[in-house]
Design an enzyme around this catalytic site. Sequence first.
Site, PDB file in Angstrom:
ATOM      1  N   TYR A 113     -14.432  -4.447  10.302  1.00 48.34           N
ATOM      2  CA  TYR A 113     -13.016  -4.189  10.140  1.00 48.34           C
ATOM      3  C   TYR A 113     -12.491  -4.589  12.009  1.00 48.34           C
ATOM      4  CZ  TYR A 113      -9.725   0.139  10.674  1.00 48.34           C
ATOM      5  OH  TYR A 113      -8.072   1.159   9.923  1.00 48.34           O
ATOM      6  N   GLY A 164      -1.267   7.739   1.317  1.00 45.61           N
ATOM      7  CA  GLY A 164      -1.487   7.474   2.282  1.00 45.61           C
ATOM      8  C   GLY A 164      -0.028   7.694   3.329  1.00 45.61           C
ATOM      9  N   GLY A 174       0.406  -1.221  -0.278  1.00 44.41           N
ATOM     10  CA  GLY A 174      -0.330   0.096   0.124  1.00 44.41           C
ATOM     11  C   GLY A 174       0.582   1.031  -0.223  1.00 44.41           C
ATOM     12  N   ALA A 175       1.558   1.218  -0.700  1.00 40.22           N
ATOM     13  CA  ALA A 175       2.454   2.761  -0.503  1.00 40.22           C
ATOM     14  C   ALA A 175       2.458   3.036  -1.468  1.00 40.22           C
ATOM     15  CB  ALA A 175       4.448   2.062  -1.299  1.00 40.22           C
ATOM     16  N   SER A 206      -4.840  -0.834  14.010  1.00 39.25           N
ATOM     17  CA  SER A 206      -5.775   1.113  14.519  1.00 39.25           C
ATOM     18  C   SER A 206      -5.991  -0.173  15.688  1.00 39.25           C
ATOM     19  CB  SER A 206      -6.810   0.339  13.611  1.00 39.25           C
ATOM     20  OG  SER A 206      -7.382   1.683  13.946  1.00 39.25           O
TER      21      SER A 206
END
Length: 316
Positions: free
Chosen positions: A174, A24, A20-21, A149
Site C-alpha cells: 500500500y 468516503g 471513487g465518487a 496518503s
Amino acid sequence: MSWTADDVPDQDGRTIAITGANSGIGLEATRELARNGATVIMACRSVERGEDAADDVREDVPDADLRVEECDLGDLESVRSFAAGLEDEAIDVLINNAGVMAIPRSETADGFETQFGVNHLGHFALTGLVLENLATDGEEPARVVTVSSGAHESGEIDFDDLQGEESYDKWSTYAQSKLANVLFAYELERRFLTADMNAQSMAVHPGYANTQLQYRGPEQSGSRLRMAAMKLMNTVVAQSAEMGALPTLYAATAPDAEGGAYYGPGGFQNMRGTPERQASSDRSYDEETARRLWAVSEDLTGVTYDLPKPKEEVPA
C-alpha cells in the site's frame, strides 16, 4: 490557514471528474463541488452504488448536476471505455481519488497486483487517456489532483518486484502504491511545465479520515479482530470524511493552489485539521525514480502521454 468547505469558490460552468465518487472522501468532495455549481462526473466501479451516492448528494443539493459513469480502475478496458465515452468533452479538473488499502494479495483484470494496479496504474492510464480532454485553453489552468496518503512516507518502489509476486506485505505494498501516486503527480507537473501546458498537477492526502477504506482489508481477510480495531480507531482518532475531503477540495478549486504541491491536514501529526501545503517524503522528490516509474507504467498499461520528457532545469 483555516480553509473549509465554505471557502470553495463558485464552480459554475466547470466540469470535474472524480474517481471513487460513491463513498468516503470522493462522495464528500462530490457533494461540495456540486453544491458550488460544478458539473461532476462520478467515475465509479459500480454504477449502481454510484447512482445511490448521487441520490444521496441530491438530497442535500437538489439541483446538483451529476453524471455517473462506470470506470473500474482494476480493468484497463473499463478505463479506456470511460475515457472514450467523454469524446471531446472538456474536463477542468480530474481528481484521481479511488483506491484500496492493505488488502490480501489479489490481481486486477490485467494481472497487476491490485493495490499497485488500482491506486497507481489505473489512474496513470486514466490521466493519459483523458489528457486531450483537459480544459487547457481557459483563463484558469486545468488541474489533475492525485490523492495519496501519509503512508507514502514509508514507501519504496521495488522495481524488482512491483507486483509483489516474490514477497507480499499488504501495508508495504500500500505504501509503495501511495508513493507512486506522489511521484506521478510531481512528474506530471514537470512534464506540464516542459510542454508549457496550461495545466497543473498536485498531490494531496486526507490524513486519517473515517471512511470505508479502512474496513476493506479486514473484511477481505475475515479478521474480526482487525475489524474491531479499525472501528475503534475510526471512532476515537479519525476525523470525518468531510474534513478528510478538504485537501482534495482545496487543490481542485482554491485559486492559490499550486502545481507540484502536496497538501494535507495541518493539525495533529498531519492526521486531522484544515489543509496546508506540506513536504512529502524525500523519496517522492527523486526524479530518476519518477521517470523510471513513468516508463514502466507506460509499458505496463500501454498508455503513452503526448508530453515531452522534462527538461533538466524544470524543478521538482
